[in-house]
Design a protein around this motif. Structure first.
Motif, mmCIF file in Angstrom:
data_model
loop_
_atom_site.group_PDB
_atom_site.id
_atom_site.type_symbol
_atom_site.label_atom_id
_atom_site.label_comp_id
_atom_site.label_asym_id
_atom_site.label_seq_id
_atom_site.Cartn_x
_atom_site.Cartn_y
_atom_site.Cartn_z
ATOM 1 N N ASP A 4 -83.908 42.696 -0.611
ATOM 2 C CA ASP A 4 -84.182 41.298 -0.912
ATOM 3 C C ASP A 4 -83.026 40.444 -0.418
ATOM 4 N N PRO A 5 -83.244 39.613 0.622
ATOM 5 C CA PRO A 5 -82.149 38.806 1.181
ATOM 6 C C PRO A 5 -81.651 37.735 0.223
ATOM 7 N N SER A 6 -82.416 37.449 -0.827
ATOM 8 C CA SER A 6 -81.986 36.418 -1.776
ATOM 9 C C SER A 6 -80.863 36.915 -2.678
ATOM 10 N N LEU A 7 -80.685 38.227 -2.769
ATOM 11 C CA LEU A 7 -79.615 38.767 -3.610
ATOM 12 C C LEU A 7 -78.277 38.608 -2.903
ATOM 13 N N PRO A 8 -77.261 38.094 -3.591
ATOM 14 C CA PRO A 8 -75.942 37.933 -2.952
ATOM 15 C C PRO A 8 -75.294 39.281 -2.698
ATOM 16 N N HIS A 9 -74.551 39.360 -1.612
ATOM 17 C CA HIS A 9 -73.849 40.601 -1.303
ATOM 18 C C HIS A 9 -72.600 40.692 -2.175
ATOM 19 N N LYS A 10 -72.358 41.884 -2.729
ATOM 20 C CA LYS A 10 -71.231 42.088 -3.628
ATOM 21 C C LYS A 10 -70.215 43.032 -2.994
ATOM 22 N N TYR A 11 -68.938 42.769 -3.325
ATOM 23 C CA TYR A 11 -67.848 43.568 -2.779
ATOM 24 C C TYR A 11 -67.074 44.209 -3.927
ATOM 25 N N ILE A 12 -66.870 45.518 -3.824
ATOM 26 C CA ILE A 12 -66.161 46.259 -4.867
ATOM 27 C C ILE A 12 -64.930 46.914 -4.246
ATOM 28 N N ILE A 13 -63.792 46.650 -4.858
ATOM 29 C CA ILE A 13 -62.516 47.167 -4.359
ATOM 30 C C ILE A 13 -62.015 48.242 -5.314
ATOM 31 N N LEU A 14 -61.731 49.436 -4.792
ATOM 32 C CA LEU A 14 -61.190 50.527 -5.582
ATOM 33 C C LEU A 14 -59.736 50.762 -5.180
ATOM 34 N N ILE A 15 -58.849 50.773 -6.173
ATOM 35 C CA ILE A 15 -57.427 51.014 -5.924
ATOM 36 C C ILE A 15 -57.022 52.261 -6.689
ATOM 37 N N SER A 16 -56.384 53.202 -6.004
ATOM 38 C CA SER A 16 -55.961 54.444 -6.656
ATOM 39 C C SER A 16 -54.617 54.895 -6.114
ATOM 40 N N ASP A 17 -53.800 55.487 -7.004
ATOM 41 C CA ASP A 17 -52.534 56.050 -6.537
ATOM 42 C C ASP A 17 -52.704 57.486 -6.063
ATOM 43 N N ALA A 36 -81.664 47.558 -7.402
ATOM 44 C CA ALA A 36 -81.845 46.344 -6.597
ATOM 45 C C ALA A 36 -80.636 46.067 -5.715
ATOM 46 N N LEU A 37 -79.494 46.696 -6.025
ATOM 47 C CA LEU A 37 -78.277 46.446 -5.256
ATOM 48 C C LEU A 37 -77.974 47.561 -4.271
ATOM 49 N N SER A 38 -78.935 48.466 -4.052
ATOM 50 C CA SER A 38 -78.653 49.659 -3.242
ATOM 51 C C SER A 38 -78.153 49.319 -1.848
ATOM 52 N N ASN A 39 -78.609 48.215 -1.270
ATOM 53 C CA ASN A 39 -78.187 47.816 0.073
ATOM 54 C C ASN A 39 -77.434 46.495 0.064
ATOM 55 N N ARG A 40 -76.985 46.080 -1.109
ATOM 56 C CA ARG A 40 -76.348 44.771 -1.210
ATOM 57 C C ARG A 40 -74.921 44.872 -1.731
ATOM 58 N N THR A 41 -74.298 46.038 -1.603
ATOM 59 C CA THR A 41 -72.910 46.194 -2.037
ATOM 60 C C THR A 41 -72.090 46.858 -0.938
ATOM 61 N N LEU A 61 -56.773 39.970 -1.313
ATOM 62 C CA LEU A 61 -57.972 40.137 -0.487
ATOM 63 C C LEU A 61 -59.226 40.055 -1.343
ATOM 64 N N ALA A 62 -59.210 40.710 -2.498
ATOM 65 C CA ALA A 62 -60.366 40.685 -3.387
ATOM 66 C C ALA A 62 -60.660 39.269 -3.858
ATOM 67 N N ALA A 63 -59.604 38.481 -4.076
ATOM 68 C CA ALA A 63 -59.798 37.103 -4.536
ATOM 69 C C ALA A 63 -60.495 36.267 -3.472
ATOM 70 N N ARG A 64 -60.189 36.517 -2.191
ATOM 71 C CA ARG A 64 -60.806 35.731 -1.114
ATOM 72 C C ARG A 64 -62.295 36.023 -0.970
ATOM 73 N N ILE A 65 -62.715 37.243 -1.305
ATOM 74 C CA ILE A 65 -64.138 37.603 -1.148
ATOM 75 C C ILE A 65 -64.858 37.682 -2.495
ATOM 76 N N ASP A 66 -64.168 37.237 -3.567
ATOM 77 C CA ASP A 66 -64.742 37.274 -4.915
ATOM 78 C C ASP A 66 -65.222 38.685 -5.251
ATOM 79 N N GLY A 67 -64.339 39.649 -5.067
ATOM 80 C CA GLY A 67 -64.696 41.046 -5.291
ATOM 81 C C GLY A 67 -64.465 41.496 -6.719
ATOM 82 N N PHE A 68 -64.974 42.675 -6.995
ATOM 83 C CA PHE A 68 -64.803 43.313 -8.301
ATOM 84 C C PHE A 68 -63.789 44.435 -8.123
ATOM 85 N N VAL A 69 -62.726 44.440 -8.930
ATOM 86 C CA VAL A 69 -61.615 45.365 -8.736
ATOM 87 C C VAL A 69 -61.677 46.492 -9.769
ATOM 88 N N CYS A 70 -61.689 47.741 -9.280
ATOM 89 C CA CYS A 70 -61.576 48.928 -10.137
ATOM 90 C C CYS A 70 -60.297 49.649 -9.738
#
Length: 544
Positions: A4-17, A36-41, A61-70
């Motif tokens: 569904d092109p109406s769904l916004p694309h989401k960005y997830i950032i993973l940080i690990s040591d 519903a997000l299978s192709n939108r992340t 970087l995450a702040a510029r793309i409004d990402g979700f940080v784990c």
């Protein structure tokens, strides 16, 4: 919904040591709930991040793309600074390990710490599972694409399928993450399947598929890359045949031909119809993590762990009878059709039961106290645990008898106790609410090191009419999924029918190492262990 092109694309950032596998696993499990997000992340993993400078740049970087940080950071100072930086940037975040580390630390009274490698760096201690995974990865590399067929029987999993259905990536993931020995084998229409494949347990064989358009695109791109890498003046067709490891008789033009791909897929489907125990899996649009977690591991036959065996035992209906007097003169019980059997009728009462019980007049039953009753036992009989646990086991049998009880059959149960023999009898019994049920009672004696009977495990289950019924094997053809689900259902039904509450073990808690005294026949059958594996072993064998 995933396209569904109406769904916004989401960005997830993973940080690990470290590697980031922990956060990736948790994230995969979470995202699986949002189809519903299978192709939108888009997920980006930043691994081996040790310095605050790198973390600060990643959060920016995450702040510029409004990402979700784990993040999974073991250093408490870096965790706290990362949390503060995410809050400052107005980002949504989750500390995957922080809360658990704090709670575990509070519980055990220790601070988390790693091993110093001698050069000022910290690392996790190497466990046996680490070396198991290393061995599995080595096995997967050696068995890739049909190599060393003689080792197929040693594989925990065998993946087969046509070219470009992710056999190798899935093999490596299963080996590295779970320590499973995985072999993979390419299926070609012009090459017969090797005889070694049919020596593998069929439920360990998985046939991988993908949509024809997906395979066509991947193969076409592969052909283009091979052609671009060919030396000037070289025979491109010959280079492709070597690079793509094509079998004799395989035309290079067929590799990326959509019609040929269709025939290959149909050939694989025919294999699953001919060998119905092989499970088919569609890899189209599915990550290897999801494929492993949801389509392979749940269907993989394996020996239950000791913990699982213990949990199975806890779900059974049994009580433990303690024998304090080992001076009783035991004897071989008379068969049910013995000379006294004719004197016993089905009109027995609770009063008559005590009189007809072997040894009751000698008072030996007063030395047999019910010392433990499982929750399943209470649920089956309707009696409270305080009612079942009594100084005299005969009281338990008396409470379960009524007008329809066959006293002769109940007498055989009590005779087995007196004789110290393992016996199983079906007796019509009564619950606390006076409802009737056919009770399959199993008596198992437990001997100590001196050979004396010190315990009895008395287990019970309701024997239903369908237990003795057998169904014919279906003759019509089903899909592989239907067959698999049907096999699971039949297995569960068989487990329920055969759950005679004999899946138990007895440990000697009076000894420091808690040696195993007894393991029932059902325990050995369910777990696959042998007597040499468990008997006499201490608490290191078990966790319950």
């Amino acid at each position: 919904a995933g396209n569904d092109p109406s769904l916004p694309h989401k960005y997830i950032i993973l940080i690990s040591d470290k590697t980031g596998f922990t956060a990736s696993h948790v994230l995969t499990a979470a995202l699986y709930q949002f189809t519903a997000l299978s192709n939108r992340t888009t997920t980006q993993v930043f691994s081996n991040i040790k310095s605050w400078r790198h973390i600060d740049r990643i959060v920016s970087l995450a702040a510029r793309i409004d990402g979700f940080v784990c993040f999974t950071l073991t250093d408490s100072e870096l965790r706290n600074k990362t949390v503060a930086r995410c809050k400052e940037a107005g980002l949504q975040w989750v500390d995957v390990l922080g809360s658990m580390l704090q709670d575990v630390s509070a519980y055990v009274g220790l601070q988390p710490g790693l091993i110093d490698d001698g050069e000022g760096r910290k690392r996790k201690p190497l466990s046996s599972s680490y070396f198991t995974r290393i061995e599995a990865v080595d096995f997967a590399i050696r068995q890739d694409d049909g190599n060393l067929l003689k080792n197929l029987a040693r594989a925990d999993i065998v993946l087969i399928g046509i070219s470009r259905v992710q056999k190798t990536p899935l093999s490596m993931y299963l080996a590295q993450q779970f320590g499973l020995k995985v072999a993979n084998l390419r299926v070609s229409m012009d090459v017969p399947l090797p005889a070694e494949l049919f020596e593998v347990e069929p439920r360990r064989v998985f046939v991988l598929f993908a949509h024809q358009d997906y395979i066509f695109k991947v193969r076409r791109r592969r052909v283009e890359l091979v052609a671009e890498s060919a030396e000037p003046g070289a025979d491109v067709a010959d280079v492709m045949k070597k690079k793509l490891q094509m079998s004799e008789g395989y035309q290079t033009s067929d590799y990326a031909d959509i019609e040929y791909i269709k025939r290959e897929l149909e050939y694989c489907k025919q294999l699953t119809r001919n060998y119905s125990d092989w499970r088919s899996i569609d890899m189209t649009g599915v990550s290897v993590e999801e494929m492993a977690d949801h389509h392979i591991l749940p269907y993989l036959p394996r020996k239950p762990s000791v913990t699982e065996a213990a949990l199975e035992a806890l779900s059974c209906n049994f009580c433990i009878v303690k024998v304090d007097n080992n001076e009783i003169e035991r004897y071989e019980p008379e068969p049910l059709g013995g000379p006294q059997a004719g004197l016993l009728t089905r009109s027995g009462s609770r009063d008559r039961l005590d009189l007809l019980s072997v040894g009751a007049d000698l008072g030996w039953t007063s030395e047999m106290a019910v010392m433990y009753a499982s929750e399943g036992m209470c649920s089956l009989t309707g009696f409270a645990k305080s009612k079942i646990i009594s100084p005299n086991v005969i009281e338990l049998f008396q409470d379960m008898c009524g007008e329809a009880t066959d006293v002769a059959a109940m007498r055989q149960v009590i005779t087995a106790l007196f004789a110290g023999k393992e016996r199983t009898h079906v007796v019509r019994c009564y619950r606390a609410d006076n409802t009737e049920f056919d009770n399959e009672i199993h008596v198992a004696p437990v001997n100590n090191a001196a050979g004396q009977v010190v315990l009895f495990v008395v287990s019970m289950r309701e024997k239903k009419m369908e237990d003795s019924e057998h169904t014919e094997a279906p003759t019509e053809m089903h899909t592989v999924q239907e067959q698999t689900e049907g096999s699971k259902e039949r297995a569960l039904q068989a487990m329920d029918r055969t759950r005679r509450q004999t899946f138990y073990t007895i440990f000697d808690a009076t000894s420091e190492k808690m040696p195993l005294w007894y393991a029932s026949k059902g325990f050995f059958k369910m777990t696959g262990y042998t007597q040499d594996d468990v008997l006499g072993k201490g608490s290191s064998f078990s966790v319950w």
